[in-house]
Scaffold this motif. Sequence first.
Motif, PDB file in Angstrom:
ATOM      1  N   ARG A 166      32.230  47.498  55.142  1.00 16.16           N
ATOM      2  CA  ARG A 166      31.673  48.615  54.225  1.00 16.16           C
ATOM      3  C   ARG A 166      33.703  48.921  53.483  1.00 16.16           C
ATOM      4  O   ARG A 166      34.478  48.716  55.088  1.00 16.16           O
ATOM      5  N   SER A 168      35.219  51.599  50.880  1.00 18.39           N
ATOM      6  CA  SER A 168      34.814  53.025  50.011  1.00 18.39           C
ATOM      7  C   SER A 168      36.230  53.556  49.813  1.00 18.39           C
ATOM      8  O   SER A 168      37.823  53.363  50.086  1.00 18.39           O
ATOM      9  N   SER A 183      27.315  61.713  51.879  1.00 15.30           N
ATOM     10  CA  SER A 183      28.097  61.133  51.122  1.00 15.30           C
ATOM     11  C   SER A 183      28.819  61.338  50.012  1.00 15.30           C
ATOM     12  O   SER A 183      28.389  62.371  49.286  1.00 15.30           O
ATOM     13  N   HIS A 226      31.205  53.005  47.266  1.00 16.07           N
ATOM     14  CA  HIS A 226      30.826  51.947  48.422  1.00 16.07           C
ATOM     15  C   HIS A 226      30.736  50.915  48.194  1.00 16.07           C
ATOM     16  O   HIS A 226      29.672  50.657  46.687  1.00 16.07           O
ATOM     17  N   TRP A 283      25.034  56.236  47.501  1.00 15.46           N
ATOM     18  CA  TRP A 283      25.008  55.461  48.814  1.00 15.46           C
ATOM     19  C   TRP A 283      23.578  55.774  49.817  1.00 15.46           C
ATOM     20  O   TRP A 283      24.385  57.075  49.627  1.00 15.46           O
ATOM     21  N   GLY A 330      24.380  53.559  55.146  1.00 17.20           N
ATOM     22  CA  GLY A 330      25.930  52.466  53.678  1.00 17.20           C
ATOM     23  C   GLY A 330      25.498  51.775  53.488  1.00 17.20           C
ATOM     24  O   GLY A 330      26.261  51.245  52.422  1.00 17.20           O
ATOM     25  N   TRP A 388      35.079  50.126  56.696  1.00 20.35           N
ATOM     26  CA  TRP A 388      34.253  50.703  57.967  1.00 20.35           C
ATOM     27  C   TRP A 388      33.261  50.032  59.144  1.00 20.35           C
ATOM     28  O   TRP A 388      33.288  48.669  58.180  1.00 20.35           O
TER      29      TRP A 388
END
Length: 411
Positions: A139, A141, A153, A157, A181, A186, A214
Amino acid sequence: KTLKDMETFAIWGEGVAGDVRLRVKSISAVGCSAGQAPSSAKASMEKLPASLSEITIESFDNPSLTWSSKNDPVMGGESTSTVEIEDGIGKFDGEVVDVPFLHSPGFIQMVGSGAYPDVSTCTSLQMNLMATEAYEGYRVSFGNVHLPEMRYSRGYHADFDAPVGKYDNVVIPFNNFSAKWDPGTGDQMVSCETDPKYCPDEKTLKDMETFAIWGEGVAGDVRLRVKSISAVGCSAGQAPSSAKASMEKLPASLSEITIESFDNPSLTWSSKNDPVMGGESTSTVEIEDGIGKFDGEVVDVPFLHSPGFIQMVGSGAYPDVSTCTSLQMNLMATEAYEGYRVSFGNVHLPEMRYSRGYHADFDAPVGKYDNVVIPFNNFSAKWDPGTGDQMVSCETDPKYCPDEKTLKDME
């Protein structure tokens, strides 16, 4: 010339033996403008200032941000990671494991802090990177936006697939990011496309404040190597007030031009296989339930003792995409294959007897549909017809970049 009329378009399995199982929903050009197009992709590289196309966020051969690792603190999370910068490469290594109390995978992060440039005039994020082994939970972000209903969160993302074993540009349009998200997995809960209030806002694009790559929601080893991070499709003109505004208020011609949608196809699609020296690769192309299905097998050409090719070829009338920056394909593979290429146009270099058109390779997401975005300046007319690999890139020599005539009509 080529950007005004592509003349022909093909998705290939080429130069790598194996089974091809590709499903395509749509093909389009993105980062399009209503303004005057440059006379060619070559001109856009040679004559326009860099600010009109790409803004560097980080280059690891001369880093401007401070990078560190961060691991899951929730309920005694046990995932681990390290971040190092060495020989111009940002190295992100670690392992995502189950959080014992939750019995589900946690997360690790490669986090950048420092001063960020204004990228509010740009359309997409681009990362030049590779994984040294496959991992399905990548991921990315940016920002610190916080929705009141989402306690844990923050930021916008999106997920991405990392090419394995070779560096390549991963391009993610900013309207593929969402503020809504799930911090446990995730995964996006509501996309920017579904509800534009979750799209990146102008304030965040003017100053991201923080940026993170991530490994999240999928147990496994993370081995990622990053060369650079940038924003692409940038304009010197007035930026929309937010990604939401760009979706809600601007005509579609300013952002995306459809080349083909398989739920209502306008082109005629067929398969083509290697005829050279008795090639034995086979393929089929079918359109069913709004999906273009490209199935086949690339095998060695007996006489050459190297893999041949198969193609999914579209013929018909192509739109003018000469004001656009990139090709976008919404697709997935049902199993992994390393030899995907895409080409358009019929340009023919005198010294290249068997190759025609502009050629680029791509990685297909496996098991889930996603947008694969390839900037037009990643294509080249100088490519090896025996392997499909580029011999000279557009970046190295702009005379091999797509020309305006082809982008006006791919043919």
